[in-house]
Motif scaffolding. Structure first.
Motif, PDB file in Angstrom:
ATOM      1  N   ARG A 246      54.077  40.892  40.009  1.00  0.00           N
ATOM      2  CA  ARG A 246      54.521  41.730  40.450  1.00  0.00           C
ATOM      3  C   ARG A 246      54.457  40.307  41.214  1.00  0.00           C
ATOM      4  O   ARG A 246      54.247  39.237  40.946  1.00  0.00           O
ATOM      5  CB  ARG A 246      53.393  42.741  41.108  1.00  0.00           C
ATOM      6  CG  ARG A 246      51.766  41.454  41.480  1.00  0.00           C
ATOM      7  CD  ARG A 246      51.744  42.749  42.623  1.00  0.00           C
ATOM      8  NE  ARG A 246      51.742  44.736  41.848  1.00  0.00           N
ATOM      9  CZ  ARG A 246      51.080  44.738  43.705  1.00  0.00           C
ATOM     10  NH1 ARG A 246      50.868  44.336  44.373  1.00  0.00           N
ATOM     11  NH2 ARG A 246      51.449  46.170  43.089  1.00  0.00           N
TER      12      ARG A 246
ATOM     13  N   TYR B  14      46.292  42.586  39.399  1.00  0.00           N
ATOM     14  CA  TYR B  14      46.713  43.073  38.779  1.00  0.00           C
ATOM     15  C   TYR B  14      46.993  43.843  37.423  1.00  0.00           C
ATOM     16  O   TYR B  14      47.680  45.087  37.032  1.00  0.00           O
ATOM     17  CB  TYR B  14      48.467  42.839  40.152  1.00  0.00           C
ATOM     18  CG  TYR B  14      48.583  42.481  41.115  1.00  0.00           C
ATOM     19  CD1 TYR B  14      48.116  43.501  42.705  1.00  0.00           C
ATOM     20  CD2 TYR B  14      47.994  40.392  41.419  1.00  0.00           C
ATOM     21  CE1 TYR B  14      48.032  43.285  43.509  1.00  0.00           C
ATOM     22  CE2 TYR B  14      48.056  40.854  42.893  1.00  0.00           C
ATOM     23  CZ  TYR B  14      48.335  41.510  43.661  1.00  0.00           C
ATOM     24  OH  TYR B  14      47.878  41.117  45.136  1.00  0.00           O
ATOM     25  N   ARG B  15      47.490  43.167  36.719  1.00  0.00           N
ATOM     26  CA  ARG B  15      47.371  44.061  35.454  1.00  0.00           C
ATOM     27  C   ARG B  15      49.161  44.068  35.095  1.00  0.00           C
ATOM     28  O   ARG B  15      48.433  44.604  33.806  1.00  0.00           O
ATOM     29  CB  ARG B  15      46.212  44.276  34.954  1.00  0.00           C
ATOM     30  CG  ARG B  15      44.484  43.582  34.850  1.00  0.00           C
ATOM     31  CD  ARG B  15      43.509  44.912  34.709  1.00  0.00           C
ATOM     32  NE  ARG B  15      42.281  43.205  34.426  1.00  0.00           N
ATOM     33  CZ  ARG B  15      41.195  44.114  34.418  1.00  0.00           C
ATOM     34  NH1 ARG B  15      40.992  46.132  34.435  1.00  0.00           N
ATOM     35  NH2 ARG B  15      40.332  43.667  34.769  1.00  0.00           N
ATOM     36  N   SER B  16      49.495  43.592  36.248  1.00  0.00           N
ATOM     37  CA  SER B  16      51.432  43.474  35.442  1.00  0.00           C
ATOM     38  C   SER B  16      51.924  42.138  36.482  1.00  0.00           C
ATOM     39  O   SER B  16      51.074  41.290  37.248  1.00  0.00           O
ATOM     40  CB  SER B  16      51.509  44.862  35.996  1.00  0.00           C
ATOM     41  OG  SER B  16      51.411  45.011  37.377  1.00  0.00           O
TER      42      SER B  16
ATOM     43  N   LEU C 276      54.765  37.861  44.916  1.00  0.00           N
ATOM     44  CA  LEU C 276      53.532  37.750  45.189  1.00  0.00           C
ATOM     45  C   LEU C 276      54.368  36.183  46.116  1.00  0.00           C
ATOM     46  O   LEU C 276      54.936  35.530  45.764  1.00  0.00           O
ATOM     47  CB  LEU C 276      52.554  36.811  44.288  1.00  0.00           C
ATOM     48  CG  LEU C 276      51.928  38.567  43.514  1.00  0.00           C
ATOM     49  CD1 LEU C 276      50.576  37.066  42.774  1.00  0.00           C
ATOM     50  CD2 LEU C 276      50.642  38.613  44.340  1.00  0.00           C
TER      51      LEU C 276
ATOM     52  N   ALA D 115      47.284  38.679  48.335  1.00  0.00           N
ATOM     53  CA  ALA D 115      47.218  39.771  47.430  1.00  0.00           C
ATOM     54  C   ALA D 115      47.070  40.787  48.003  1.00  0.00           C
ATOM     55  O   ALA D 115      46.257  42.095  48.147  1.00  0.00           O
ATOM     56  CB  ALA D 115      45.775  39.914  46.525  1.00  0.00           C
TER      57      ALA D 115
ATOM     58  N   GLN E 263      48.328  37.685  39.112  1.00  0.00           N
ATOM     59  CA  GLN E 263      49.020  39.250  37.873  1.00  0.00           C
ATOM     60  C   GLN E 263      47.874  39.188  36.391  1.00  0.00           C
ATOM     61  O   GLN E 263      48.109  40.455  36.651  1.00  0.00           O
ATOM     62  CB  GLN E 263      50.168  38.276  37.343  1.00  0.00           C
ATOM     63  CG  GLN E 263      51.337  38.428  38.575  1.00  0.00           C
ATOM     64  CD  GLN E 263      52.566  37.685  37.731  1.00  0.00           C
ATOM     65  OE1 GLN E 263      52.177  36.452  37.220  1.00  0.00           O
ATOM     66  NE2 GLN E 263      53.175  37.568  38.932  1.00  0.00           N
TER      67      GLN E 263
ATOM     68  N   GLY F  92      47.876  44.690  47.981  1.00  0.00           N
ATOM     69  CA  GLY F  92      47.496  46.158  47.470  1.00  0.00           C
ATOM     70  C   GLY F  92      46.599  45.560  45.730  1.00  0.00           C
ATOM     71  O   GLY F  92      46.932  46.130  45.164  1.00  0.00           O
ATOM     72  N   ALA F  93      45.461  44.802  46.302  1.00  0.00           N
ATOM     73  CA  ALA F  93      45.150  44.788  45.477  1.00  0.00           C
ATOM     74  C   ALA F  93      43.452  45.610  44.759  1.00  0.00           C
ATOM     75  O   ALA F  93      42.931  45.559  46.225  1.00  0.00           O
ATOM     76  CB  ALA F  93      44.568  43.606  45.347  1.00  0.00           C
ATOM     77  N   PRO F  94      43.449  45.926  43.914  1.00  0.00           N
ATOM     78  CA  PRO F  94      42.268  47.060  43.831  1.00  0.00           C
ATOM     79  C   PRO F  94      41.111  46.876  44.586  1.00  0.00           C
ATOM     80  O   PRO F  94      40.628  45.673  44.320  1.00  0.00           O
ATOM     81  CB  PRO F  94      42.545  46.998  41.786  1.00  0.00           C
ATOM     82  CG  PRO F  94      44.273  46.435  41.900  1.00  0.00           C
ATOM     83  CD  PRO F  94      44.156  45.350  42.289  1.00  0.00           C
TER      84      PRO F  94
END
Length: 308
Positions: A288, A284-286, A290, A236, A280, A238-240
């Motif tokens: 993208r 990420y809530r978008s 993976l 994952a 997602q 770039g996970a916040p």
């Protein structure tokens, strides 16, 4: 199904008096592990070859530490009945190796191996290649440690499927509070002189021959079943940062940035589409792209899964 031959030097019943037998729920007898040449009789001609592997090392880092001792114990098994058959004691290997770095104090205390004991020792790669090359399956008790360590020195280990007697079984659901090899042996009625590589190989093989109390499955059957499972590694990237607790709750682990393709949360899953959808929607809530890396017995537990 009980084994045809005892893993112990003598059966418990031989050592129990009539009085002790009547009160056997009040005590437990442990015997030193004494693997026989034959554990089960052959029922078919479909015979496979396996090895158990264990290493002792300078420390606990698969990246920085080195192998100082390796043991390999060959055996045969019946893939239809999932029974261990013959133990090839004649071709077992236990050998020392002088590393390029000193033993850590903790490793010496655990194993009894000192720097002085290792001076001048080396391991014949042809012997390793012969034993590994003849095997159909390699099993260790914690393959996530042993496989990376041996693959750094002997590439032949990369070519064979691996299983793990530690992670393939849900030991807690089977009624055991831990998965340590010495603890599990005592639960099955035997003990051994641990923390040397060959003793751990013998204990691992003895464990493979046991039947589990809850599932009534042999340990070998579950190890082979897990080895054959198709899985996926999902990194994952770039996970916040504020999602780290949620990732940990789902079983994701952190790979540090000093490792190849590191600085990432990652997991291994069975359902790649469901895991991608979860990432997602929840992380990420978008939408993208993976990546998903195929995991099989040929690369499971290996650092090579990160070579992409």
């Amino acid at each position: 199904m009980p084994n045809d031959f005892s893993l112990l030097a003598a059966s418990n019943i031989e050592l129990m008096s009539e009085h002790a037998e009547s009160e056997r729920d009040n005590w437990r007898l442990l015997r030193k592990l004494d693997l026989p040449e034959t554990i089960n009789r052959r029922h078919t001609d479909n015979i496979r070859h396996g090895i158990t592997v264990d290493v002792e090392t300078t420390g606990l880092s698969t990246q920085e530490d080195e192998v100082v001792q390796i043991a390999i114990l060959p055996f045969t098994y019946d893939p239809e009945f999932n029974m261990v058959l013959e133990v090839d004691h004649a071709n077992k290997l236990e050998a020392l190796r002088e590393p390029g770095i000193p033993m850590s104090e903790e490793a010496s205390l655990v194993t009894g191996i000192t720097d002085e004991m290792l001076i001048g020792h080396s391991i014949d790669p042809e012997v390793i290649s012969r034993l590994v090359g003849q095997s159909d399956l390699i099993i260790a008790h914690n393959s996530s440690f042993d496989r990376p360590m041996v693959e750094k020195l002997w590439p032949i280990f990369q070519t064979k499927p691996w299983g793990c007697s530690l992670t393939s079984i849900d030991w807690l659901r089977e009624g055991y509070s831990a998965g340590k090899l010495d603890y599990l042996g005592m639960q099955f009625g035997w003990f051994y002189d641990g923390h040397r590589a060959l003793a751990d190989c013998e204990a691992c093989l003895a464990l493979l021959a046991q039947d589990l109390p809850k599932s009534a499955r042999s340990v070998l059957s579950l190890v082979r079943e897990a080895a054959a499972r198709k899985q996926y590694l999902i990194p994952a990237y770039g996970a916040p940062f504020d999602m780290k607790d949620l990732l940990k709750q789902r079983g994701y682990r952190w790979r540090p940035d000093n490792l190849a393709n590191g600085k990432v949360w990652w997991t291994i899953c069975d359902d790649v589409d469901a895991e991608k959808n979860w990432l997602q929607n929840e992380i990420y809530r978008s939408n993208r792209h993976l990546n998903a890396i195929d995991i099989s017995a040929l690369n499971r537990f290996s650092e090579r899964v990160w070579e992409f």
